[in-house]
Design a protein around this motif. Structure first.
Motif, PDB file in Angstrom:
ATOM      1  N   ASN A 152       2.481  53.490  81.888  1.00  0.00           N
ATOM      2  CA  ASN A 152       2.275  54.922  82.120  1.00  0.00           C
ATOM      3  C   ASN A 152       1.041  55.174  82.984  1.00  0.00           C
ATOM      4  O   ASN A 152       1.064  56.010  83.899  1.00  0.00           O
ATOM      5  CB  ASN A 152       2.130  55.656  80.785  1.00  0.00           C
ATOM      6  N   ILE A 153      -0.029  54.443  82.697  1.00  0.00           N
ATOM      7  CA  ILE A 153      -1.257  54.600  83.484  1.00  0.00           C
ATOM      8  C   ILE A 153      -1.022  54.160  84.928  1.00  0.00           C
ATOM      9  O   ILE A 153      -1.454  54.823  85.881  1.00  0.00           O
ATOM     10  CB  ILE A 153      -2.409  53.789  82.848  1.00  0.00           C
ATOM     11  N   ALA A 154      -0.321  53.030  85.092  1.00  0.00           N
ATOM     12  CA  ALA A 154      -0.033  52.533  86.443  1.00  0.00           C
ATOM     13  C   ALA A 154       0.805  53.539  87.221  1.00  0.00           C
ATOM     14  O   ALA A 154       0.549  53.794  88.410  1.00  0.00           O
ATOM     15  CB  ALA A 154       0.687  51.191  86.356  1.00  0.00           C
ATOM     16  N   PHE A 155       1.793  54.128  86.555  1.00  0.00           N
ATOM     17  CA  PHE A 155       2.639  55.118  87.228  1.00  0.00           C
ATOM     18  C   PHE A 155       1.815  56.331  87.660  1.00  0.00           C
ATOM     19  O   PHE A 155       1.956  56.819  88.790  1.00  0.00           O
ATOM     20  CB  PHE A 155       3.772  55.553  86.299  1.00  0.00           C
ATOM     21  N   CYS A 156       0.958  56.814  86.775  1.00  0.00           N
ATOM     22  CA  CYS A 156       0.134  57.988  87.101  1.00  0.00           C
ATOM     23  C   CYS A 156      -0.833  57.695  88.248  1.00  0.00           C
ATOM     24  O   CYS A 156      -1.036  58.536  89.137  1.00  0.00           O
ATOM     25  CB  CYS A 156      -0.635  58.442  85.864  1.00  0.00           C
ATOM     26  N   LEU A 157      -1.429  56.503  88.239  1.00  0.00           N
ATOM     27  CA  LEU A 157      -2.355  56.138  89.315  1.00  0.00           C
ATOM     28  C   LEU A 157      -1.629  56.025  90.654  1.00  0.00           C
ATOM     29  O   LEU A 157      -2.122  56.509  91.686  1.00  0.00           O
ATOM     30  CB  LEU A 157      -3.052  54.819  88.976  1.00  0.00           C
ATOM     31  N   LEU A 158      -0.463  55.393  90.636  1.00  0.00           N
ATOM     32  CA  LEU A 158       0.319  55.271  91.867  1.00  0.00           C
ATOM     33  C   LEU A 158       0.769  56.639  92.362  1.00  0.00           C
ATOM     34  O   LEU A 158       0.753  56.910  93.571  1.00  0.00           O
ATOM     35  CB  LEU A 158       1.536  54.367  91.627  1.00  0.00           C
ATOM     36  N   TYR A 159       1.156  57.488  91.428  1.00  0.00           N
ATOM     37  CA  TYR A 159       1.607  58.833  91.807  1.00  0.00           C
ATOM     38  C   TYR A 159       0.463  59.612  92.453  1.00  0.00           C
ATOM     39  O   TYR A 159       0.641  60.276  93.478  1.00  0.00           O
ATOM     40  CB  TYR A 159       2.117  59.569  90.568  1.00  0.00           C
ATOM     41  N   THR A 160      -0.711  59.513  91.856  1.00  0.00           N
ATOM     42  CA  THR A 160      -1.884  60.193  92.418  1.00  0.00           C
ATOM     43  C   THR A 160      -2.201  59.669  93.815  1.00  0.00           C
ATOM     44  O   THR A 160      -2.530  60.439  94.727  1.00  0.00           O
ATOM     45  CB  THR A 160      -3.101  59.995  91.496  1.00  0.00           C
ATOM     46  N   ALA A 161      -2.079  58.357  93.977  1.00  0.00           N
ATOM     47  CA  ALA A 161      -2.361  57.755  95.286  1.00  0.00           C
ATOM     48  C   ALA A 161      -1.386  58.259  96.347  1.00  0.00           C
ATOM     49  O   ALA A 161      -1.783  58.536  97.488  1.00  0.00           O
ATOM     50  CB  ALA A 161      -2.293  56.233  95.181  1.00  0.00           C
ATOM     51  N   THR A 162      -0.108  58.407  95.987  1.00  0.00           N
ATOM     52  CA  THR A 162       0.873  58.899  96.964  1.00  0.00           C
ATOM     53  C   THR A 162       0.592  60.351  97.351  1.00  0.00           C
ATOM     54  O   THR A 162       0.769  60.735  98.510  1.00  0.00           O
ATOM     55  CB  THR A 162       2.302  58.788  96.408  1.00  0.00           C
ATOM     56  N   VAL A 163       0.158  61.148  96.386  1.00  0.00           N
ATOM     57  CA  VAL A 163      -0.176  62.546  96.693  1.00  0.00           C
ATOM     58  C   VAL A 163      -1.356  62.609  97.661  1.00  0.00           C
ATOM     59  O   VAL A 163      -1.369  63.410  98.609  1.00  0.00           O
ATOM     60  CB  VAL A 163      -0.489  63.321  95.398  1.00  0.00           C
ATOM     61  N   ILE A 164      -2.344  61.761  97.436  1.00  0.00           N
ATOM     62  CA  ILE A 164      -3.508  61.720  98.334  1.00  0.00           C
ATOM     63  C   ILE A 164      -3.084  61.280  99.736  1.00  0.00           C
ATOM     64  O   ILE A 164      -3.533  61.838 100.749  1.00  0.00           O
ATOM     65  CB  ILE A 164      -4.587  60.770  97.768  1.00  0.00           C
ATOM     66  N   ILE A 165      -2.202  60.290  99.799  1.00  0.00           N
ATOM     67  CA  ILE A 165      -1.716  59.815 101.103  1.00  0.00           C
ATOM     68  C   ILE A 165      -0.986  60.930 101.843  1.00  0.00           C
ATOM     69  O   ILE A 165      -1.181  61.137 103.048  1.00  0.00           O
ATOM     70  CB  ILE A 165      -0.795  58.591 100.913  1.00  0.00           C
ATOM     71  N   LEU A 166      -0.137  61.674 101.127  1.00  0.00           N
ATOM     72  CA  LEU A 166       0.583  62.781 101.758  1.00  0.00           C
ATOM     73  C   LEU A 166      -0.380  63.865 102.237  1.00  0.00           C
ATOM     74  O   LEU A 166      -0.169  64.487 103.282  1.00  0.00           O
ATOM     75  CB  LEU A 166       1.592  63.382 100.773  1.00  0.00           C
ATOM     76  N   HIS A 167      -1.437  64.074 101.476  1.00  0.00           N
ATOM     77  CA  HIS A 167      -2.413  65.104 101.846  1.00  0.00           C
ATOM     78  C   HIS A 167      -3.208  64.708 103.091  1.00  0.00           C
ATOM     79  O   HIS A 167      -3.547  65.565 103.918  1.00  0.00           O
ATOM     80  CB  HIS A 167      -3.365  65.347 100.674  1.00  0.00           C
TER      81      HIS A 167
END
Length: 305
Positions: A87-102
């Motif tokens: 769950n932590i890995a998924f949340c961290l990866l998800y946050t990273a993708t949002v930052i990349i899109l931004h």
């Protein structure tokens, strides 16, 4: 490989047991279809080689992993600690993708797709070792969150629409919103008889006081939730793991993303209605669940689709 294929020869389809082996039948048909498509590529120069190869390999892999996927005993190899780490890995990866899109406008770098693939892999691992004690809601939330991430990354990558047909459909929704009436046949053409998609988008525009771009995106997300019908059908045929995996794959299929977001067309609503109708027919005809809610919902979906 011969040992794995021998499993197929041991299956005995007795009368009344056909439903228990629908997944095997579908996989065998997938093998044949994949080989046929792949052969057409070499014989006639078709450009569908990748599709044929994907169908063939997916069917073959499923046949090899079928016993493990469909095992009825709860497989709890993942401890609570492992579950939290995923769950932590998924949340961290998800946050990273949002930052990349931004940080990246007008394109999505390779790193974004790598992280998306890792998130899909995490969900697939959770599905493979799913059991009743963990619950199904968190897996569905992750599937939907990943689906939103991919679609939002496409939809908001440009200030305008990214497709061609979507401009025409958005203008029809704007006309309905401003006038309160469905445009005549001369303007709508074939969609004059199926205007529900445009009406729903107009309703969102009026209720939420948002522009057409946001309303279409919101509507597409709402109907994306209907992939739950894919899970329900898969669960009835082969168990919850297969249903969850089917829902995950459908949410990531390129053609679904293409017609629902990149080049939005109302046909995606018809597809979602079809999933609901198919599931209800499956319950009523195959499992003989002749109850009032199923019949009423079937009538509603059939008359409004």
């Amino acid at each position: 490989m011969l040992k794995g294929m021998s499993v197929l020869l041991e299956l005995k389809f007795k009368k009344g047991d056909l439903l228990c082996h629908l997944d095997v039948i579908a996989s065998l048909l997938g093998l044949i279809m994949g080989l046929a498509i792949f052969s057409i590529y070499y014989l006639f120069g078709s450009e569908q080689r990748d599709i044929g190869l994907t169908i063939f390999l997916a069917s073959l892999i499923y046949l090899f992993l079928r016993k493990r996927i469909l095992v009825h005993n709860d497989v709890d190899i993942s401890s609570e600690k492992t579950d939290k780490l995923l769950n932590i890995a998924f949340c961290l990866l998800y946050t990273a993708t949002v930052i990349i899109l931004h940080l990246n406008l007008y394109f999505r770098p390779t790193s974004y797709f790598v992280l998306v693939s890792l998130m899909a892999g995490i969900i697939a691992v959770e599905i493979l070792f799913y059991n009743q004690s963990h619950g199904i809601l968190q897996i569905f939330v992750k599937i939907f969150a990943l689906s939103v991430n991919i679609r939002a990354g496409i939809w908001y990558n440009f200030p305008t629409f990214s497709g061609s047909d979507v401009y025409w459909h958005s203008s029809i929704s704007d006309i309905i919103t401003s006038s309160g009436y469905i445009p005549p046949f001369e303007l709508l053409g074939q969609y004059y008889f199926t205007p529900l998609s445009h009406i729903y988008v107009s309703i969102l525009q009026i209720l939420c006081q948002e522009n057409t771009k946001i309303s279409i995106f919101a509507f597409a997300l709402i109907i994306s939730i209907l992939i739950v019908f894919v899970y329900l059908v898969g669960r009835e045929i082969a168990g919850p793991r297969v249903g969850l995996l089917a829902a995950l794959v459908l949410s990531l299929i390129n053609s679904v993303i293409q017609y629902a977001f990149i080049n939005y067309t109302p046909s995606v609503l018809s597809f979602c209605y079809f999933l609901g109708i198919f599931y209800l027919l499956f319950k009523i005809v195959i499992f003989e669940q002749y109850n009032v809610p199923n019949i009423l919902l079937l009538i509603f979906l059939s008359t409004t689709s």
